[in-house]
Design a protein around this motif. Structure first.
Motif, mmCIF file in Angstrom:
data_model
loop_
_atom_site.group_PDB
_atom_site.id
_atom_site.type_symbol
_atom_site.label_atom_id
_atom_site.label_comp_id
_atom_site.label_asym_id
_atom_site.label_seq_id
_atom_site.Cartn_x
_atom_site.Cartn_y
_atom_site.Cartn_z
ATOM 1 N N LEU A 144 0.824 -1.206 0.000
ATOM 2 C CA LEU A 144 0.000 0.000 0.000
ATOM 3 C C LEU A 144 0.862 1.262 0.000
ATOM 4 O O LEU A 144 0.555 2.237 -0.682
ATOM 5 N N LEU A 145 1.942 1.242 0.779
ATOM 6 C CA LEU A 145 2.832 2.403 0.814
ATOM 7 C C LEU A 145 3.458 2.643 -0.555
ATOM 8 O O LEU A 145 3.695 3.787 -0.956
ATOM 9 N N GLU A 146 3.733 1.578 -1.284
ATOM 10 C CA GLU A 146 4.390 1.686 -2.582
ATOM 11 C C GLU A 146 3.416 1.945 -3.727
ATOM 12 O O GLU A 146 3.852 2.185 -4.865
ATOM 13 N N ALA A 147 2.114 1.892 -3.464
ATOM 14 C CA ALA A 147 1.133 2.131 -4.525
ATOM 15 C C ALA A 147 1.381 3.498 -5.164
ATOM 16 O O ALA A 147 1.643 4.480 -4.464
ATOM 17 N N PRO A 148 1.283 3.606 -6.483
ATOM 18 C CA PRO A 148 1.667 4.851 -7.152
ATOM 19 C C PRO A 148 0.735 6.028 -6.904
ATOM 20 O O PRO A 148 1.137 7.183 -7.067
ATOM 21 N N ASP A 149 -0.530 5.746 -6.542
ATOM 22 C CA ASP A 149 -1.476 6.840 -6.345
ATOM 23 C C ASP A 149 -2.597 6.400 -5.411
ATOM 24 O O ASP A 149 -2.699 5.223 -5.034
ATOM 25 N N THR A 150 -3.438 7.350 -5.046
ATOM 26 C CA THR A 150 -4.519 7.086 -4.098
ATOM 27 C C THR A 150 -5.523 6.082 -4.643
ATOM 28 O O THR A 150 -5.995 5.206 -3.909
ATOM 29 N N LEU A 151 -5.875 6.211 -5.917
ATOM 30 C CA LEU A 151 -6.854 5.291 -6.502
ATOM 31 C C LEU A 151 -6.378 3.849 -6.407
ATOM 32 O O LEU A 151 -7.131 2.965 -5.993
ATOM 33 N N THR A 152 -5.129 3.599 -6.779
ATOM 34 C CA THR A 152 -4.578 2.236 -6.691
ATOM 35 C C THR A 152 -4.612 1.733 -5.264
ATOM 36 O O THR A 152 -4.964 0.587 -4.996
ATOM 37 N N ARG A 153 -4.266 2.603 -4.316
ATOM 38 C CA ARG A 153 -4.237 2.202 -2.904
ATOM 39 C C ARG A 153 -5.638 1.844 -2.410
ATOM 40 O O ARG A 153 -5.826 0.855 -1.687
ATOM 41 N N LEU A 154 -6.632 2.630 -2.784
ATOM 42 C CA LEU A 154 -8.004 2.354 -2.357
ATOM 43 C C LEU A 154 -8.512 1.032 -2.925
ATOM 44 O O LEU A 154 -9.185 0.258 -2.232
#
Length: 229
Positions: A186-196
């Motif tokens: 999650l920390l490495e996700a490129p953006d908020t949308l990907t993390r969600l």
């Protein structure tokens, strides 16, 4: 632009916007806290927290992240020292708040504490699609929290959550009962949308697992708190 940042490796993942207490007892990190307290501007009292993959010793001068005596995750979080309680024997209890992510390129362990060569990461702006995904993820989390509370016999993971999609994603990343590998992803996700999206899928999988094995989840409840500062 690459900059140098004091490092505090941990066996856990820390997120931007999240308040994290730390107990400082090793001499190299006592030296770090003393140096931070010597900075007159509280905004300059920053250092980097990155999760440890394996090992326990800081790298030597010029060692790469992967080939030093300690294997560190290359994405970490810049945190600001916000509170200190010193002990007579030199230990500290400190409070920190995550500010933004960084990518770690190199570790220098020749000084009193490790220092990393890092690039700071700016979070991309969100859009309407991200806002919709935030509402979907929050609704799934409420179902997850309710089901977990019924399993535990009382309210769990309580507290208000931010409505801003980015801060919501960070808050849920710290709050949900996830493994360290999941938190690092999650920390490495490129953006908020990907993390969600990652969070929503993890929560759905966790609820499916609860139906099969009622004693799940086994992961401890996070004690971290969210802060907008």
């Amino acid at each position: 632009m690459t900059t140098r940042l004091p490092l505090f490796p941990l066996n856990s993942v820390v997120f931007p916007g999240v308040a994290t207490p730390l107990h400082v007892f090793e001499e190299r990190y006592r030296a770090l806290v003393r140096d931070l307290l010597g900075r007159s501007d509280p905004a300059d009292r920053i250092f980097g927290i990155t999760a440890i993959r394996e090992g326990f010793e800081v790298a030597g001068p010029g060692d790469s992240v992967e080939h030093g005596r300690q294997s560190l995750c290359t994405t970490g979080t810049v945190v600001q020292l916000t509170g200190v309680e010193p002990y007579d024997d030199g230990r500290f209890d400190i409070e920190t708040v995550g500010r933004q992510r960084f990518v770690l390129h190199e570790v220098d362990g020749s000084g009193d504490y490790a220092v990393g060569a890092v690039d700071l990461v700016t979070e991309p702006d969100t859009d309407d699609v991200t806002g919709v995904e935030a509402e979907r993820t929050l609704a799934i989390f409420e179902r997850y929290r309710d089901r977990l509370g019924r399993m535990r016999g009382g309210p769990v993971l309580s507290g208000q959550l931010p409505r801003d999609p980015t801060y919501l994603s960070w808050s849920l990343s710290a709050t949900c009962l996830l493994t360290q590998a999941q938190r690092q992803e999650l920390l490495e996700a490129p953006d908020t949308l990907t993390r969600l999206v990652l969070l929503r899928h993890s929560l759905v999988e966790e609820m499916e697992a609860m139906q099969v094995v009622p004693s799940l989840p086994a992961t401890g409840i996070s004690r971290m708190g969210w802060s907008p500062n």
